[in-house]
Enzyme design. Structure first.
Site, PDB file in Angstrom:
ATOM      1  N   HIS A 239       0.849  -1.197   0.000  1.00  0.00           N
ATOM      2  CA  HIS A 239       0.000   0.000   0.000  1.00  0.00           C
ATOM      3  C   HIS A 239       0.885   1.248   0.000  1.00  0.00           C
ATOM      4  O   HIS A 239       1.920   1.277   0.669  1.00  0.00           O
ATOM      5  CB  HIS A 239      -0.880  -0.029   1.261  1.00  0.00           C
ATOM      6  CG  HIS A 239      -1.922   1.036   1.319  1.00  0.00           C
ATOM      7  ND1 HIS A 239      -1.650   2.325   1.700  1.00  0.00           N
ATOM      8  CD2 HIS A 239      -3.244   1.003   1.043  1.00  0.00           C
ATOM      9  CE1 HIS A 239      -2.768   3.034   1.651  1.00  0.00           C
ATOM     10  NE2 HIS A 239      -3.752   2.257   1.264  1.00  0.00           N
ATOM     11  N   CYS A 277      -3.762   2.526  -4.499  1.00  0.00           N
ATOM     12  CA  CYS A 277      -4.725   3.309  -3.714  1.00  0.00           C
ATOM     13  C   CYS A 277      -4.792   4.700  -4.342  1.00  0.00           C
ATOM     14  O   CYS A 277      -3.876   5.508  -4.180  1.00  0.00           O
ATOM     15  CB  CYS A 277      -4.292   3.379  -2.253  1.00  0.00           C
ATOM     16  SG  CYS A 277      -5.356   4.454  -1.273  1.00  0.00           S
ATOM     17  N   HIS A 304      -7.730   0.196  -4.228  1.00  0.00           N
ATOM     18  CA  HIS A 304      -8.504   1.058  -3.326  1.00  0.00           C
ATOM     19  C   HIS A 304      -8.970   2.229  -4.170  1.00  0.00           C
ATOM     20  O   HIS A 304      -8.146   3.024  -4.615  1.00  0.00           O
ATOM     21  CB  HIS A 304      -7.624   1.619  -2.211  1.00  0.00           C
ATOM     22  CG  HIS A 304      -7.273   0.628  -1.157  1.00  0.00           C
ATOM     23  ND1 HIS A 304      -6.519   0.960  -0.057  1.00  0.00           N
ATOM     24  CD2 HIS A 304      -7.595  -0.680  -1.013  1.00  0.00           C
ATOM     25  CE1 HIS A 304      -6.385  -0.095   0.710  1.00  0.00           C
ATOM     26  NE2 HIS A 304      -7.012  -1.110   0.155  1.00  0.00           N
ATOM     27  N   ASP A 360     -12.890   2.784  -1.211  1.00  0.00           N
ATOM     28  CA  ASP A 360     -12.096   3.171  -0.045  1.00  0.00           C
ATOM     29  C   ASP A 360     -12.703   4.425   0.570  1.00  0.00           C
ATOM     30  O   ASP A 360     -13.034   5.368  -0.144  1.00  0.00           O
ATOM     31  CB  ASP A 360     -10.655   3.441  -0.489  1.00  0.00           C
ATOM     32  CG  ASP A 360      -9.698   3.469   0.686  1.00  0.00           C
ATOM     33  OD1 ASP A 360     -10.083   3.031   1.780  1.00  0.00           O
ATOM     34  OD2 ASP A 360      -8.558   3.932   0.486  1.00  0.00           O
ATOM     35  N   HIS A 361     -12.842   4.411   1.839  1.00  0.00           N
ATOM     36  CA  HIS A 361     -13.397   5.536   2.598  1.00  0.00           C
ATOM     37  C   HIS A 361     -14.747   5.974   1.998  1.00  0.00           C
ATOM     38  O   HIS A 361     -15.162   5.527   0.954  1.00  0.00           O
ATOM     39  CB  HIS A 361     -12.444   6.736   2.648  1.00  0.00           C
ATOM     40  CG  HIS A 361     -11.129   6.386   3.292  1.00  0.00           C
ATOM     41  ND1 HIS A 361     -10.149   7.292   3.518  1.00  0.00           N
ATOM     42  CD2 HIS A 361     -10.647   5.209   3.756  1.00  0.00           C
ATOM     43  CE1 HIS A 361      -9.114   6.698   4.082  1.00  0.00           C
ATOM     44  NE2 HIS A 361      -9.393   5.425   4.233  1.00  0.00           N
ATOM     45  N   TYR A 377     -14.989   5.028   7.363  1.00  0.00           N
ATOM     46  CA  TYR A 377     -15.609   3.752   7.019  1.00  0.00           C
ATOM     47  C   TYR A 377     -17.094   3.665   7.368  1.00  0.00           C
ATOM     48  O   TYR A 377     -17.553   2.674   7.929  1.00  0.00           O
ATOM     49  CB  TYR A 377     -14.825   2.594   7.663  1.00  0.00           C
ATOM     50  CG  TYR A 377     -13.488   2.412   6.994  1.00  0.00           C
ATOM     51  CD1 TYR A 377     -13.358   1.620   5.856  1.00  0.00           C
ATOM     52  CD2 TYR A 377     -12.360   3.097   7.446  1.00  0.00           C
ATOM     53  CE1 TYR A 377     -12.145   1.489   5.210  1.00  0.00           C
ATOM     54  CE2 TYR A 377     -11.135   2.978   6.798  1.00  0.00           C
ATOM     55  CZ  TYR A 377     -11.041   2.167   5.684  1.00  0.00           C
ATOM     56  OH  TYR A 377      -9.844   2.031   5.028  1.00  0.00           O
TER      57      TYR A 377
HETATM   58  C1  DNO Z   1      -6.867   3.529   5.414  1.00  0.00           C
HETATM   59  C2  DNO Z   1      -6.196   2.442   4.741  1.00  0.00           C
HETATM   60  C3  DNO Z   1      -4.891   2.053   5.405  1.00  0.00           C
HETATM   61  C4  DNO Z   1      -4.425   0.755   4.808  1.00  0.00           C
HETATM   62  C5  DNO Z   1      -3.092   0.289   5.251  1.00  0.00           C
HETATM   63  C6  DNO Z   1      -2.650  -0.870   4.428  1.00  0.00           C
HETATM   64  O1  DNO Z   1      -8.018   3.671   5.309  1.00  0.00           O
HETATM   65  O2  DNO Z   1      -6.055   2.703   3.406  1.00  0.00           O
HETATM   66  O3  DNO Z   1      -5.121   1.875   6.757  1.00  0.00           O
HETATM   67  O4  DNO Z   1      -5.314  -0.230   5.179  1.00  0.00           O
HETATM   68  O5  DNO Z   1      -2.168   1.296   5.166  1.00  0.00           O
HETATM   69  O6  DNO Z   1      -1.526  -1.443   4.981  1.00  0.00           O
END
Ligand code: DNO
Length: 407
Positions: A239, A277, A304, A360-361, A377
Site C-alpha cells: 500500500h 490506492c 482502493h 475506499d473511505h 468507514y
Molecule cells: C486507510 C487504509 C490504510 C491501509 C493500510 C494498508 O483507510 O487505506 O489503513 O489499510 O495502510 O496497509
C-alpha cells in the site's frame, strides 16, 4: 473487478448483512487484535473466515474473506532492529497459515510509525456531510508547537510557519486536544493507540534511518518474504504512503511511480505486487493514476478506489477526501485502465484477472450519523461510493462490448 468491502471484525458497526446488501461479494479483513509481529494462528484465521461466512442471525452469508488488509510489518522489521528476525519468521508462519486457509492476496505497508494521517476526521462539507481532511497548516502547528519535534522547523517554509503560529493562537484548548488526537490516534487498521510520549519515542527511534536505509530494509523484507509467498501462491501488495510525502521527519518510500518501479524490480516475482490506492497516491499531482495502472497494472493485485481534492497548487499541500467521482483523479479513466488490464489478463489466461477492489473511505452521510462509525468507514457513504463506481464499470463494460460488436 471483484467488489469487496473492508470489515473490521465483530466489533465493526457495519454487519455482514449490510455488506451483502451493499452488493459486495468479497470481504477485506485483518486480525486487528493480534499484536504486530505475532503469528496469526490457524484457529484465529478460521474463526475470521467463519465470522465472514455467517450473518448476524446465524444463517450462511455467501461472503468470502478474499483479501488480508493488512498483515502488519512490525516497526522492528522496518528498522531491522530488536526482534526483527523473529518477526520475519512469524510473518512467514502467518503467510503459511493464511495460504492454508485459502487466502491469496495480502496487503501491507512500509510506512514508519503512522499508517494514514489526517488533521480532521469529520470536516463539514457544504451539504453537511463530513469527510476527512489534511490541512498542512494545522499539521505544521501540531508538529512545530504541540509536539515540538526537534528539527521540525526545517520541514516547513517560512510562510507556513507564520500561518501555523497564527492558527495555533486561535485554537482553544479543546481544539488543540482534538488536533493531537486526530494526528496521533491509532486509526482503523492500526491496533495501537499511542500516547504523546510513546509517539515521540517512536519518532526518535527512526533518527538514524533515512529513505535509503528504509528502502534497503524493505528490500531485505521482500527478499525474505516474496519467494515464500510465490511458493504459496500468495500475491503480496504494498500500500502507498498516505499522504505520499514525508511527515514528522520520517522517511517515506512508497509515494510515487518510481517508488513502485523500485519495489517490483527489487525482487522480480508476480507475488511482489501493488495495492493501487488512488486516494493516497492522488494527493501528489505528479502521480498519473490511469497511467500508473497502464504501466504497472500487471502487478496490481488490489485496488482502493477513492478520490481526493487537492486544495492548492503547491505540493505538499492541503487536501480533503472528495466523493468517489469528484476530486483530482479522473476515476473514469482509471477504471477504464483497470478494465483494459483485466481483459489482457483474461487473454493471457491469468487466473487472477478479476482484481479485488474496495470502495475506499466514504463521506459520513444520512444514517451514518446515527452509528459510531470508524473514521472513513461509514456504511452509507461507502455504499454511495461503491454504487457510483459500479455504475462506471457497467457503463464502460457496455460501451466496450458495443464497440467490440461494431468491429
Ligand atoms: C486507510 C487504509 C490504510 C491501509 C493500510 C494498508 O483507510 O487505506 O489503513 O489499510 O495502510 O496497509
Amino acid at each position: 473487478m471483484k467488489e469487496t468491502w473492508r470489515w473490521f471484525g465483530p466489533a465493526d458497526v457495519v454487519g455482514i448483512s449490510d455488506i451483502e446488501q451493499a452488493g459486495a461479494t468479497g470481504v477485506v479483513s485483518a486480525l486487528h487484535h493480534i499484536p504486530n509481529g505475532a503469528v496469526w494462528t490457524p484457529d484465529e484465521i478460521s474463526q475470521r473466515h467463519r465470522q465472514i461466512a455467517t450473518r448476524q442471525d446465524g444463517s450462511a452469508s455467501g461472503l468470502t474473506w478474499d483479501v488480508v488488509e493488512s498483515l502488519p510489518v512490525s516497526e522492528d522489521i522496518k528498522k531491522q532492529d530488536g526482534a526483527w528476525r523473529e518477526h520475519i519468521a512469524n510473518y512467514k508462519t502467518s503467510l503459511e497459515n493464511l495460504a492454508a486457509s485459502g487466502l491469496r492476496v495480502v496487503c501491507y505497508n512500509f510506512m514508519p510509525v503512522l499508517d494514514w494521517t489526517r488533521t480532521d476526521l469529520t470536516w463539514s462539507l457544504p451539504n453537511r456531510s463530513t469527510c476527512m481532511r489534511f490541512d498542512l497548516v494545522d499539521f505544521a502547528a501540531f508538529d512545530l508547537f504541540l509536539l515540538e519535534r526537534p528539527g521540525a522547523g526545517q520541514d516547513f517554509d517560512d510562510a507556513t510557519k507564520i500561518e501555523a503560529s497564527q492558527r495555533l493562537s486561535g485554537m482553544s484548548a479543546a481544539d488543540r486536544k482534538a488536533l493531537i488526537a486526530n494526528v496521533t490516534q491509532g486509526l482503523p487498521g492500526a491496533n495501537q493507540e499511542l500516547s504523546f510520549d510513546e509517539f515521540g519515542a517512536l519518532l526518535a527511534s527512526y533518527a538514524d534511518i533515512d529513505a535509503a536505509q528504509l528502502r534497503s530494509n524493505l528490500h531485505r523484507f521482500l527478499e525474505e518474504i516474496i519467494p515464500l509467498a510465490e511458493s504459496l501462491g500468495i500475491r503480496m501488495c504494498c500500500h502507498p504512503d498516505d499522504p505520499p510525502f514525508p511527515l514528522l521527519g520520517l522517511p517515506r518510500i512508497m509515494s510515487t511511480e518510481a517508488d513502485y518501479c523500485d519495489l517490483i524490480n527489487a525482487v522480480d516475482s508476480p507475488s511482489n505486487g501493488i495495492t493501487l490506492c488512488s486516494g493516497s497516491l492522488g494527493v501528489d499531482p505528479g502521480n498519473d493514476l490511469p497511467g500508473m495502472m497502464k504501466r504497472l497494472g500487471h502487478r496490481v493485485h488490489f485496488l482502493h478506489l477513492r478520490n481526493v481534492q487537492r486544495e492548492e497548487d503547491r505540493f505538499p499541500g492541503s487536501f480533503h477526501e472528495a466523493a468517489h467521482l469528484e476530486g483530482s483523479t479522473d476515476m473514469v479513466a482509471l477504471i477504464d485502465a483497470v478494465l483494459i488490464e483485466e481483459n489482457q489478463r483474461k487473454s493471457q489466461g491469468r487466473a487472477d484477472w478479476n482484481i479485488p477492489m474496495r470502495p475506499d473511505h466514504g463521506h459520513q452521510i444520512a444514517d451514518d450519523f446515527n452509528r459510531a462509525v470508524q473514521p472513513g468507514y461509514p456504511l452509507i457513504g461507502r455504499l454511495r461510493g461503491l454504487a457510483e463506481l459500479r455504475g462506471i464499470v457497467a457503463a464502460l463494460t457496455s460501451r466496450n462490448n458495443t464497440a467490440g460488436a461494431d468491429l
